[in-house]
Design a protein around this motif. Structure first.
Motif, mmCIF file in Angstrom:
data_model
loop_
_atom_site.group_PDB
_atom_site.id
_atom_site.type_symbol
_atom_site.label_atom_id
_atom_site.label_comp_id
_atom_site.label_asym_id
_atom_site.label_seq_id
_atom_site.Cartn_x
_atom_site.Cartn_y
_atom_site.Cartn_z
ATOM 1 N N VAL A 181 6.458 13.147 -23.637
ATOM 2 C CA VAL A 181 7.604 13.042 -24.517
ATOM 3 C C VAL A 181 8.340 11.737 -24.216
ATOM 4 C CG1 VAL A 181 9.032 14.405 -22.935
ATOM 5 C CG2 VAL A 181 9.700 14.170 -25.329
ATOM 6 N N GLN A 182 8.813 11.089 -25.272
ATOM 7 C CA GLN A 182 9.581 9.856 -25.110
ATOM 8 C C GLN A 182 11.026 10.104 -25.541
ATOM 9 O OE1 GLN A 182 6.495 9.590 -27.136
ATOM 10 N NE2 GLN A 182 5.587 9.481 -25.094
ATOM 11 N N LEU A 183 11.947 9.554 -24.782
ATOM 12 C CA LEU A 183 13.363 9.675 -25.093
ATOM 13 C C LEU A 183 13.926 8.282 -25.346
ATOM 14 C CD1 LEU A 183 14.453 12.239 -22.351
ATOM 15 C CD2 LEU A 183 13.724 12.699 -24.676
ATOM 16 N N GLN A 184 14.598 8.140 -26.477
ATOM 17 C CA GLN A 184 15.174 6.850 -26.855
ATOM 18 C C GLN A 184 16.684 7.005 -26.973
ATOM 19 O OE1 GLN A 184 13.459 3.827 -27.349
ATOM 20 N NE2 GLN A 184 15.551 3.013 -27.368
ATOM 21 N N ALA A 185 17.391 6.409 -26.018
ATOM 22 C CA ALA A 185 18.852 6.470 -26.027
ATOM 23 C C ALA A 185 19.424 5.248 -26.716
ATOM 24 C CB ALA A 185 19.381 6.558 -24.601
ATOM 25 N N SER A 186 20.549 5.434 -27.378
ATOM 26 C CA SER A 186 21.213 4.334 -28.070
ATOM 27 C C SER A 186 22.702 4.629 -28.177
ATOM 28 C CB SER A 186 20.608 4.133 -29.463
ATOM 29 O OG SER A 186 20.779 5.299 -30.245
ATOM 30 N N GLY A 187 23.446 3.615 -28.588
ATOM 31 C CA GLY A 187 24.860 3.805 -28.843
ATOM 32 C C GLY A 187 25.791 3.189 -27.821
ATOM 33 N N GLY A 188 25.247 2.650 -26.746
ATOM 34 C CA GLY A 188 26.090 2.029 -25.754
ATOM 35 C C GLY A 188 26.690 0.731 -26.263
ATOM 36 N N GLY A 189 27.647 0.201 -25.500
ATOM 37 C CA GLY A 189 28.274 -1.042 -25.901
ATOM 38 C C GLY A 189 29.496 -1.339 -25.067
ATOM 39 N N CYS A 223 20.393 10.289 -28.396
ATOM 40 C CA CYS A 223 19.105 10.269 -27.705
ATOM 41 C C CYS A 223 18.121 11.112 -28.507
ATOM 42 C CB CYS A 223 19.232 10.807 -26.298
ATOM 43 S SG CYS A 223 17.663 10.879 -25.388
ATOM 44 N N ALA A 224 17.077 10.462 -28.980
ATOM 45 C CA ALA A 224 16.067 11.144 -29.777
ATOM 46 C C ALA A 224 14.805 11.358 -28.952
ATOM 47 C CB ALA A 224 15.744 10.325 -31.017
ATOM 48 N N ALA A 225 14.295 12.566 -28.997
ATOM 49 C CA ALA A 225 13.052 12.897 -28.309
ATOM 50 C C ALA A 225 11.903 12.890 -29.300
ATOM 51 C CB ALA A 225 13.162 14.263 -27.649
ATOM 52 N N SER A 226 10.785 12.348 -28.871
ATOM 53 C CA SER A 226 9.615 12.304 -29.742
ATOM 54 C C SER A 226 8.359 12.444 -28.902
ATOM 55 C CB SER A 226 9.589 10.991 -30.533
ATOM 56 O OG SER A 226 9.480 9.888 -29.651
ATOM 57 N N GLY A 227 7.281 12.707 -29.570
ATOM 58 C CA GLY A 227 6.017 12.847 -28.874
ATOM 59 C C GLY A 227 5.203 13.985 -29.444
ATOM 60 N N ALA A 278 34.697 14.570 -23.433
ATOM 61 C CA ALA A 278 33.332 14.423 -23.943
ATOM 62 C C ALA A 278 32.891 15.694 -24.643
ATOM 63 C CB ALA A 278 32.377 14.090 -22.799
ATOM 64 N N THR A 279 32.047 15.507 -25.647
ATOM 65 C CA THR A 279 31.433 16.626 -26.347
ATOM 66 C C THR A 279 29.962 16.332 -26.515
ATOM 67 O OG1 THR A 279 33.465 17.070 -27.591
ATOM 68 C CG2 THR A 279 31.422 18.041 -28.420
ATOM 69 N N ILE A 280 29.135 17.231 -26.011
ATOM 70 C CA ILE A 280 27.695 17.095 -26.191
ATOM 71 C C ILE A 280 27.273 18.016 -27.327
ATOM 72 C CG2 ILE A 280 27.152 18.854 -24.436
ATOM 73 C CD1 ILE A 280 24.674 17.137 -23.715
ATOM 74 N N SER A 281 26.411 17.518 -28.187
ATOM 75 C CA SER A 281 25.959 18.318 -29.315
ATOM 76 C C SER A 281 24.494 18.006 -29.573
ATOM 77 C CB SER A 281 26.801 18.026 -30.560
ATOM 78 O OG SER A 281 26.691 16.662 -30.925
ATOM 79 N N ARG A 282 23.903 18.750 -30.475
ATOM 80 C CA ARG A 282 22.468 18.585 -30.703
ATOM 81 C C ARG A 282 22.156 18.733 -32.178
ATOM 82 N NH1 ARG A 282 20.748 24.740 -28.762
ATOM 83 N NH2 ARG A 282 21.454 25.701 -30.705
ATOM 84 N N ASP A 283 21.019 18.187 -32.556
ATOM 85 C CA ASP A 283 20.433 18.404 -33.876
ATOM 86 C C ASP A 283 19.006 18.835 -33.605
ATOM 87 O OD1 ASP A 283 19.074 18.188 -36.331
ATOM 88 O OD2 ASP A 283 20.453 16.636 -37.039
ATOM 89 N N ASN A 284 18.779 20.132 -33.674
ATOM 90 C CA ASN A 284 17.456 20.655 -33.329
ATOM 91 C C ASN A 284 16.362 20.086 -34.223
ATOM 92 O OD1 ASN A 284 19.338 22.352 -31.974
ATOM 93 N ND2 ASN A 284 17.762 23.923 -31.773
ATOM 94 N N ALA A 285 16.660 19.942 -35.485
ATOM 95 C CA ALA A 285 15.653 19.464 -36.434
ATOM 96 C C ALA A 285 15.226 18.038 -36.113
ATOM 97 C CB ALA A 285 16.190 19.545 -37.855
ATOM 98 N N LYS A 286 16.144 17.255 -35.578
ATOM 99 C CA LYS A 286 15.839 15.855 -35.260
ATOM 100 C C LYS A 286 15.494 15.657 -33.791
ATOM 101 C CE LYS A 286 18.847 13.926 -38.853
ATOM 102 N NZ LYS A 286 20.009 13.028 -39.135
ATOM 103 N N ASN A 287 15.517 16.737 -33.021
ATOM 104 C CA ASN A 287 15.287 16.632 -31.567
ATOM 105 C C ASN A 287 16.170 15.566 -30.954
ATOM 106 O OD1 ASN A 287 13.242 18.629 -31.021
ATOM 107 N ND2 ASN A 287 11.825 17.344 -32.175
ATOM 108 N N SER A 337 11.826 14.629 -18.060
ATOM 109 C CA SER A 337 11.649 13.441 -18.888
ATOM 110 C C SER A 337 12.973 12.704 -18.991
ATOM 111 C CB SER A 337 11.169 13.828 -20.291
ATOM 112 O OG SER A 337 9.928 14.501 -20.228
ATOM 113 N N TRP A 338 12.877 11.369 -18.963
ATOM 114 C CA TRP A 338 14.076 10.535 -18.949
ATOM 115 C C TRP A 338 13.955 9.393 -19.943
ATOM 116 C CZ3 TRP A 338 18.361 11.457 -15.865
ATOM 117 C CH2 TRP A 338 18.216 12.504 -14.944
ATOM 118 N N GLY A 339 15.095 9.046 -20.525
ATOM 119 C CA GLY A 339 15.155 7.882 -21.389
ATOM 120 C C GLY A 339 15.395 6.624 -20.572
ATOM 121 N N GLN A 340 15.446 5.497 -21.255
ATOM 122 C CA GLN A 340 15.542 4.210 -20.583
ATOM 123 C C GLN A 340 16.974 3.840 -20.212
ATOM 124 O OE1 GLN A 340 15.722 4.578 -23.741
ATOM 125 N NE2 GLN A 340 17.001 2.969 -24.594
ATOM 126 N N GLY A 341 17.937 4.530 -20.743
ATOM 127 C CA GLY A 341 19.325 4.229 -20.421
ATOM 128 C C GLY A 341 19.971 3.310 -21.429
#
Length: 128
Positions: free
Chosen positions: A1-9, A21-25, A70-79, A117-121
Motif C-alpha cells: 500500500v502507498q500513502l501520499q500525504a499533502s497539504g503542508g506549508g 493522506c490518500a492510500a492506494s495499492g 485538531a479534527t481527524i476525519s476520513r473518506d472511506n470511499a476515497k481511502n 505503512s507510512w507516507g513520505q511526510g
C-alpha cells in the motif's frame, strides 16, 4: 500500500491547515489511519488516529497537545484521511506523517509500531 500525504506549508501562528493522506495499492484493507509528526531534533510523536470501521462510526483519539485544535476525519470511499488543524502554534512545526494499520487491534493504535505503512511526510511550518 502507498500513502501520499499533502497539504503542508508555511502558515502563521493562529492559522489553520488541512492535511490529506490518500492510500492506494492493490488489495489492501484499512483498520485505522493516523497522523504522527516529527519536529527538528525530536522523536516522532503521535498526533491523531481514526479507525475505519463503518459500524463504529470512526472512533478517534488525539494527543493531548492537539485536543480541541485538531479534527481527524476520513473518506472511506476515497481511502483518504484528513487532519484539520486550527489555532496553529510555532511548536506545531514538524514533518507530519500519515500511517495505516491493516489489522484489528483491541486497543486504539497510538504507537509507531501499531502501524505498518507510512507516507513520505509533509512539512508544516508555523511562524510566530
Amino acid at each position: 500500500v502507498q500513502l501520499q500525504a499533502s497539504g503542508g506549508g508555511l502558515v502563521q501562528a493562529g492559522d489553520s491547515l488541512r492535511l490529506s493522506c490518500a492510500a492506494s495499492g492493490r488489495s489492501f484493507t484499512t483498520y485505522a489511519m493516523g497522523w504522527f509528526r516529527q519536529a527538528p531534533g525530536k522523536e516522532r510523536e503521535f498526533v491523531a488516529v481514526i479507525n475505519w470501521s463503518t459500524w463504529s462510526g470512526g472512533i478517534t483519539s488525539y494527543a493531548d497537545s492537539m485536543k480541541g485544535r485538531a479534527t481527524i476525519s476520513r473518506d472511506n470511499a476515497k481511502n483518504t484521511v484528513y487532519l484539520q488543524m486550527n489555532s496553529l502554534k510555532p511548536e506545531d512545526t514538524a514533518v507530519y506523517y500519515c500511517a495505516l494499520r491493516d489489522s484489528y487491534t483491541a486497543i486504539v493504535p497510538r504507537r509507531e509500531g501499531d502501524f505498518g505503512s507510512w507516507g513520505q511526510g509533509t512539512l508544516v511550518t508555523v511562524s510566530s
